[in-house]
Every structure is written in C-alpha cells, then in structure tokens.
Motif scaffolding. Sequence first.
Motif, PDB file in Angstrom:
ATOM      1  N   UNK A 163      -8.606   9.060 -10.018  1.00 51.59           N
ATOM      2  CA  UNK A 163      -9.233   9.711  -8.877  1.00 51.59           C
ATOM      3  C   UNK A 163      -9.903   8.488  -7.864  1.00 51.59           C
ATOM      4  N   UNK A 164      -9.782   7.274  -8.351  1.00 45.92           N
ATOM      5  CA  UNK A 164     -10.685   6.236  -7.761  1.00 45.92           C
ATOM      6  C   UNK A 164      -9.562   4.962  -7.606  1.00 45.92           C
ATOM      7  N   UNK A 165      -8.593   4.763  -6.924  1.00 47.71           N
ATOM      8  CA  UNK A 165      -7.683   3.933  -6.696  1.00 47.71           C
ATOM      9  C   UNK A 165      -8.084   2.849  -5.830  1.00 47.71           C
ATOM     10  N   UNK A 166      -7.921   1.537  -6.465  1.00 45.97           N
ATOM     11  CA  UNK A 166      -8.301   0.347  -5.266  1.00 45.97           C
ATOM     12  C   UNK A 166      -7.138  -0.425  -5.225  1.00 45.97           C
ATOM     13  N   UNK A 167      -6.721  -1.011  -4.254  1.00 43.49           N
ATOM     14  CA  UNK A 167      -5.721  -1.838  -3.900  1.00 43.49           C
ATOM     15  C   UNK A 167      -6.286  -3.378  -3.378  1.00 43.49           C
ATOM     16  N   UNK A 168      -6.312  -4.094  -4.155  1.00 48.87           N
ATOM     17  CA  UNK A 168      -6.923  -5.475  -3.791  1.00 48.87           C
ATOM     18  C   UNK A 168      -5.390  -6.199  -3.228  1.00 48.87           C
ATOM     19  N   UNK A 169      -5.436  -6.738  -1.992  1.00 42.81           N
ATOM     20  CA  UNK A 169      -4.484  -7.393  -1.283  1.00 42.81           C
ATOM     21  C   UNK A 169      -2.797  -7.261  -1.926  1.00 42.81           C
ATOM     22  N   UNK A 170      -2.556  -5.803  -1.536  1.00 43.72           N
ATOM     23  CA  UNK A 170      -1.284  -5.487  -2.228  1.00 43.72           C
ATOM     24  C   UNK A 170      -0.145  -6.205  -1.554  1.00 43.72           C
ATOM     25  N   UNK A 171       0.766  -6.809  -2.324  1.00 46.24           N
ATOM     26  CA  UNK A 171       1.523  -7.786  -1.709  1.00 46.24           C
ATOM     27  C   UNK A 171       3.261  -7.512  -2.258  1.00 46.24           C
ATOM     28  N   UNK A 172       3.518  -6.274  -2.596  1.00 50.16           N
ATOM     29  CA  UNK A 172       4.825  -5.953  -2.929  1.00 50.16           C
ATOM     30  C   UNK A 172       5.027  -4.617  -2.265  1.00 50.16           C
ATOM     31  N   UNK A 173       6.406  -4.593  -1.750  1.00 52.67           N
ATOM     32  CA  UNK A 173       7.506  -5.503  -1.754  1.00 52.67           C
ATOM     33  C   UNK A 173       7.201  -6.826  -0.913  1.00 52.67           C
ATOM     34  N   UNK A 174       7.687  -8.005  -1.354  1.00 48.64           N
ATOM     35  CA  UNK A 174       7.524  -9.334  -0.650  1.00 48.64           C
ATOM     36  C   UNK A 174       7.586  -9.004   0.926  1.00 48.64           C
ATOM     37  N   UNK A 175       6.875  -9.473   1.565  1.00 47.93           N
ATOM     38  CA  UNK A 175       6.927  -9.003   3.066  1.00 47.93           C
ATOM     39  C   UNK A 175       7.959 -10.012   3.658  1.00 47.93           C
ATOM     40  N   UNK A 176       9.386  -9.850   3.291  1.00 46.68           N
ATOM     41  CA  UNK A 176      10.277 -10.436   4.217  1.00 46.68           C
ATOM     42  C   UNK A 176      10.952  -9.335   5.103  1.00 46.68           C
ATOM     43  N   UNK A 177      10.624  -9.383   6.076  1.00 46.88           N
ATOM     44  CA  UNK A 177      11.100  -8.877   7.481  1.00 46.88           C
ATOM     45  C   UNK A 177      10.094  -7.521   7.855  1.00 46.88           C
ATOM     46  N   UNK A 178      10.160  -6.787   8.817  1.00 45.17           N
ATOM     47  CA  UNK A 178       9.069  -5.884   9.067  1.00 45.17           C
ATOM     48  C   UNK A 178       9.130  -4.655   8.346  1.00 45.17           C
ATOM     49  N   UNK A 179      10.256  -4.116   7.765  1.00 45.78           N
ATOM     50  CA  UNK A 179      10.352  -2.995   6.850  1.00 45.78           C
ATOM     51  C   UNK A 179       9.675  -3.290   5.374  1.00 45.78           C
ATOM     52  N   UNK A 180       9.733  -4.363   4.946  1.00 47.75           N
ATOM     53  CA  UNK A 180       9.155  -4.810   3.641  1.00 47.75           C
ATOM     54  C   UNK A 180       7.554  -4.972   3.918  1.00 47.75           C
ATOM     55  N   UNK A 181       7.366  -5.470   4.948  1.00 40.22           N
ATOM     56  CA  UNK A 181       5.853  -5.900   5.075  1.00 40.22           C
ATOM     57  C   UNK A 181       5.085  -4.551   5.240  1.00 40.22           C
ATOM     58  N   UNK A 182       5.745  -3.369   5.618  1.00 37.70           N
ATOM     59  CA  UNK A 182       4.936  -2.293   5.929  1.00 37.70           C
ATOM     60  C   UNK A 182       5.197  -1.296   4.741  1.00 37.70           C
ATOM     61  N   UNK A 183       5.982  -1.597   3.704  1.00 37.39           N
ATOM     62  CA  UNK A 183       6.194  -0.607   2.736  1.00 37.39           C
ATOM     63  C   UNK A 183       5.263  -0.647   1.762  1.00 37.39           C
TER      64      UNK A 183
END
Length: 244
Positions: free
Chosen positions: A142-162
């Motif tokens: 009930x309390x999720x925290x995302x610190x600098x989420x980095x996956x999938x590796x941001x190779x290209x626009x689609x992965x960078x936004x996924x």
Amino acid sequence: MALLDSWTLGEHAFDGTTHPTYRKGSGPGVVVVHEIPGVTENVIKFADEVVAAGFTVVMPRLFGSEPPTPYTPPQLARSMTQVCISREFTTLATGETTPVAGWLRSLARELHEELGGPGVGALGMCFTGGFALAMMVDTSVVAPVLCQPSVPFPVGKARAADLNLSPADLATVKERAAGGCAVMGLRFTGDVAVGTRFDTLTRELGEAFIRVEFPGRKHSTVTEHRQQEGVDRVLAFFHERLDP
C-alpha cells in the motif's frame, strides 16, 4: 560491530526460488530492495534509518556478493553481468513485468499476514526501482516507493518511457492508484538512467503519483547521493500509509 550483526538472517522461498533475507525492527512492514551492485553499506544504513523510524524492515538479497557488497567498479560489473543473464530479471524488454516480481509479492504478502495493519511498504532503487510498482499489483503493498527506476535500460525512446510492467499489471496498478493507493517516485532531474518514466507515471497515474525531484545529474537518491529531504519524504509517506 559489523553492519548486519543486529539483523536477523533468514530466507524466503516462492515458486521454486529462494533468496536470503535480512530482518530488523518492529512496527509496520517495509520491504527494501537493494540496488546494483547489491546490499551495500549505504543500502544497509538507509534500511537502518527506516527501522529507527519505527518499521519492521525485510531486506532481500537478490544478487551481488555477501553483504556489505563493496560499491566498486569490479563489483558493479559482476552484478550487472549477473542480472543480465538471470531469468529472474528483464533488462531491455518493454511491456513486460520482471519475473522476480512474483517472488517479491509473495514476500510482501507473508510480511503483511504476519504483521497485519493496512499493508506494507515497498521501496526499490536503481535497477530494482520499478520493482516496487510491480509489487503494488498485490494488495498487500500500500506504500510503493520508486527510487530512480532504471529498467528497462533506456536505450531508445520506448524503453526510456517503459514502466517494466505487462499491460495487465499496468491496468491493475492504475486501478489501485485510482482507488487511493499513491505511488512515490524520487530522482535527480538530470539522471539519464531514469529516462522519461516519471512522465509516463504522471500520465498513467495522475495525481496518485508523487514526484520528488532534485536538480543535478546524480543518481542514488537515498544511498550514494543521499538527499535528506528525500529520505524524510519517504519516511513520512510510510507513516501516512502504514501506521494503524
């Protein structure tokens, strides 16, 4: 005194997979998932802060050498190789939930069943940053925290936004967010590893996504490049969502 001497070593098994865990504290439960290269000294120190704030922390070791894992270039390289070849993780696929999410959800359920209350918190960082979002599919979180989420590796626009979620899991996350389960995210605005995921989270979750952003091109918001404001915001979020 070694950093983990006051922690209790255990393990959690689910669906044929077992990982060691470290546990400490009392109060509502929080699962702290370490970053690459592993359970480092600064990860342990952050987890100790969460314990001191009045929470029961369970810290699994998913990869990396025996903790405290040294934060060195060779260890970073070894851990990166480990996660890239492991079937438990995804690194480049879009629209797919990391397989280890099932194990983490099971860990969160078990902790919630034991401790009761409204639910548990989950915090991931860097490579595991998005794992807390995937854990939110289970109602125990009930309390999720995302610190600098980095996956999938941001190779290209689609992965960078996924968001490292399957369409079905994303639909569940959106439904839970619309129902009042807020999601907190922390990042440095110039951190290229995060890509454009915060924009995706804002678009998909709306006001349920709480953006905590710092200027600069650093990376690890609560460990190596620790920001006191960020730590304070995380602890306040846990208290707001988890205290009975």
